[in-house]
Design an enzyme around this catalytic site. Sequence first.
Site, PDB file in Angstrom:
ATOM      1  N   ASN A 396       0.897  -1.289   0.054  1.00 12.74           N
ATOM      2  CA  ASN A 396       0.073   0.083   0.136  1.00 12.74           C
ATOM      3  C   ASN A 396       0.833   1.134  -0.177  1.00 12.74           C
ATOM      4  O   ASN A 396       0.991   1.840  -1.159  1.00 12.74           O
ATOM      5  CB  ASN A 396      -0.840  -0.137   1.129  1.00 12.74           C
ATOM      6  CG  ASN A 396      -1.915   1.196   1.055  1.00 12.74           C
ATOM      7  OD1 ASN A 396      -1.827   1.962   0.258  1.00 12.74           O
ATOM      8  ND2 ASN A 396      -3.020   1.048   2.133  1.00 12.74           N
ATOM      9  N   ASP A 397       1.199   1.561   1.144  1.00 11.68           N
ATOM     10  CA  ASP A 397       2.212   2.802   1.332  1.00 11.68           C
ATOM     11  C   ASP A 397       3.325   2.977   0.160  1.00 11.68           C
ATOM     12  O   ASP A 397       3.726   4.045  -0.019  1.00 11.68           O
ATOM     13  CB  ASP A 397       2.835   3.013   2.596  1.00 11.68           C
ATOM     14  CG  ASP A 397       1.847   3.193   3.715  1.00 11.68           C
ATOM     15  OD1 ASP A 397       0.558   3.733   3.350  1.00 11.68           O
ATOM     16  OD2 ASP A 397       1.972   2.792   5.015  1.00 11.68           O
ATOM     17  N   VAL A 398       3.940   1.851  -0.206  1.00  7.95           N
ATOM     18  CA  VAL A 398       5.090   1.894  -0.993  1.00  7.95           C
ATOM     19  C   VAL A 398       4.589   2.246  -2.546  1.00  7.95           C
ATOM     20  O   VAL A 398       5.394   2.405  -3.412  1.00  7.95           O
ATOM     21  CB  VAL A 398       5.941   0.606  -1.159  1.00  7.95           C
ATOM     22  CG1 VAL A 398       6.361   0.409   0.219  1.00  7.95           C
ATOM     23  CG2 VAL A 398       5.022  -0.532  -1.492  1.00  7.95           C
TER      24      VAL A 398
END
Lengths: 469, 133
Positions: A396-398
């Site tokens: 997600n964040d990456v």
Amino acid sequence: MAATLSTLAYLVAAVLFILALRGLSHPTTSRQGNLYGMIGMGIAIVATLLRPGMGGGGVGLIILALAIGGGAGAYIATRIQMTALPQLVAAFHSLVGLSAVFVAAAAFYAPESFGIGHSGNIHGGSLVEMSLGLAIGAITFSGSVIAFAKLQALMSGAPITFKGQHWLNLGLGILLLVLIIAFVASGSAGLFWLIAILAFALGFLLIIPIGGADMPVVVSMLNSYSGWAAAGIGFTLSNLLLIVTGALVGASGAILSYIMCKGMNRSIINVLLGGFGTDAGGAAAGGGGDGDRAPVKAGSPEDAAYIMKNAQKIIVVPGYGMAVAQAQQVLREMGDLLKKEGAQVEYAIHPVAGRMPGHMNVLLAEANVPYEDVKELEEINPEFAEADVAFVIGANDVTNPAAKTDKSSPIYGMPILDVERAKTVFFIKRGMASGYAGVDNELFFRPNTMMLFGDAKKVTQEIVQALQK
Amino acid sequence: MNPTDLANQASATAQRALELATQARALAEAHVAPVAAAADPFLYLLTIFLLACFVGYYVVWNVTPALHSPLMGVTNAISSVIVVGAILATGLGESLAAQVFGFLAAMLAAVNIFGGFIVTRRMLAMFQSKKKG
């Protein structure tokens, strides 16, 4: 075996250890490297057993200890699931730390064995080295135990923070230094154990504020510590092999920590101070403006299968969610089917994907994904623009473009995988919860994004079934 | 010169040579030994340590990122070379406490040595197998 000869044997072992690390520069040479490492360790143990003064009873005890420990280690290592690798490594680090503590204690009670003085009258320099090895070893031990508990989900992965935490740690750190100085001056056994206890407490306190997704940094850092502890003990015992090995391991862990921090665009200090994701201000800023956004577009596995069947180039972006769902095997099946359809399938690995450095690579390798298809961030990023599909599974964040554009986002500046450049982005996700950093991913709301809600393994299985039709 | 004189003279010369040698040794011990001792063993060890740090630095940067997990496995296994200290403490048996601590340390390190190398081997085998297939 004479002292010169055993020193020579240690030198050979040290060279073999360097070659073991050298072998890891490519998968084809890596197995040989591992073999060098084993031979080096064998030489070191045998050379030590042959040193003058080794009594028959003592040797028996040593072989018993090695057999018990070795048996346990071999049993665990052959049975462990590859998804549980991060916690296994954390557990192993804790053992190195604890054994450094015990060796320091042994050197303290029998300094004659190591030629560093006599009981109650150990050389000052040796006491300094001993207390450093002891303190670092103890911190490695308790820190790794906490890292293990978090990775094994024995305790919550959420950061544990409280008021004045950093001041407490700083105070304890200073107290530790004072105790070491007092110990060097007095050589007292009471202070020796006080240092051990304080260092245990410090290791514990240093790791509890660090959250689950920062574990790649923590695991690398503890790896580094275990090396420095070994080097500290090496100085105490004036043992060349321990010093060289400790330095190698210490440097290796430090480099890995650096790479992991760079992968998150955070300083090591920032990670260590911990509490990432609890910063209410940052999360609120990142989550603002939800009302204006287009609703997310949810799709079915059949839709995804249909689009991918017609795609030329597909890039898969795995993350920790894939490991949790154990979806690597079925993911590879999907890749094989798509390749049969004539598509090019590649895998993009973010440096901090997963819970330890290289975690995703191992899982994909376990599922028999060809090594050549797995690409690092810098290598794969220019290719997203040509890709028809980016298939994000458990990450997600990456992938969050906010890291490039939104200065108020806590993840601003973090290098990300440019999945948004692909024609279509599939996002497998359990629900709309934000990622670890507590930041909304604007990618979900883009017109070219299709969300596939559900368990990563189940959704991928359904895609595979649809592809087989 | 008769043989007896010759023998006596030789004996005296030998005696003198021995005296000189003894003096030379005393001289050497008085002057050379402190020089050797002055080069503190700690400095040697520190030199080795720093050079090894550099070797580690360059070798590890060469490790391909795909193999970072096996790297942790190998470094974990080799850091257990601390077992050398444990073996000395147990085997030389200077004190009971040292033997107990040495025994425990050897056991823990052995878990790591076997566990670390085996798990690394398993990981690397996975990377290897698909090179062929």
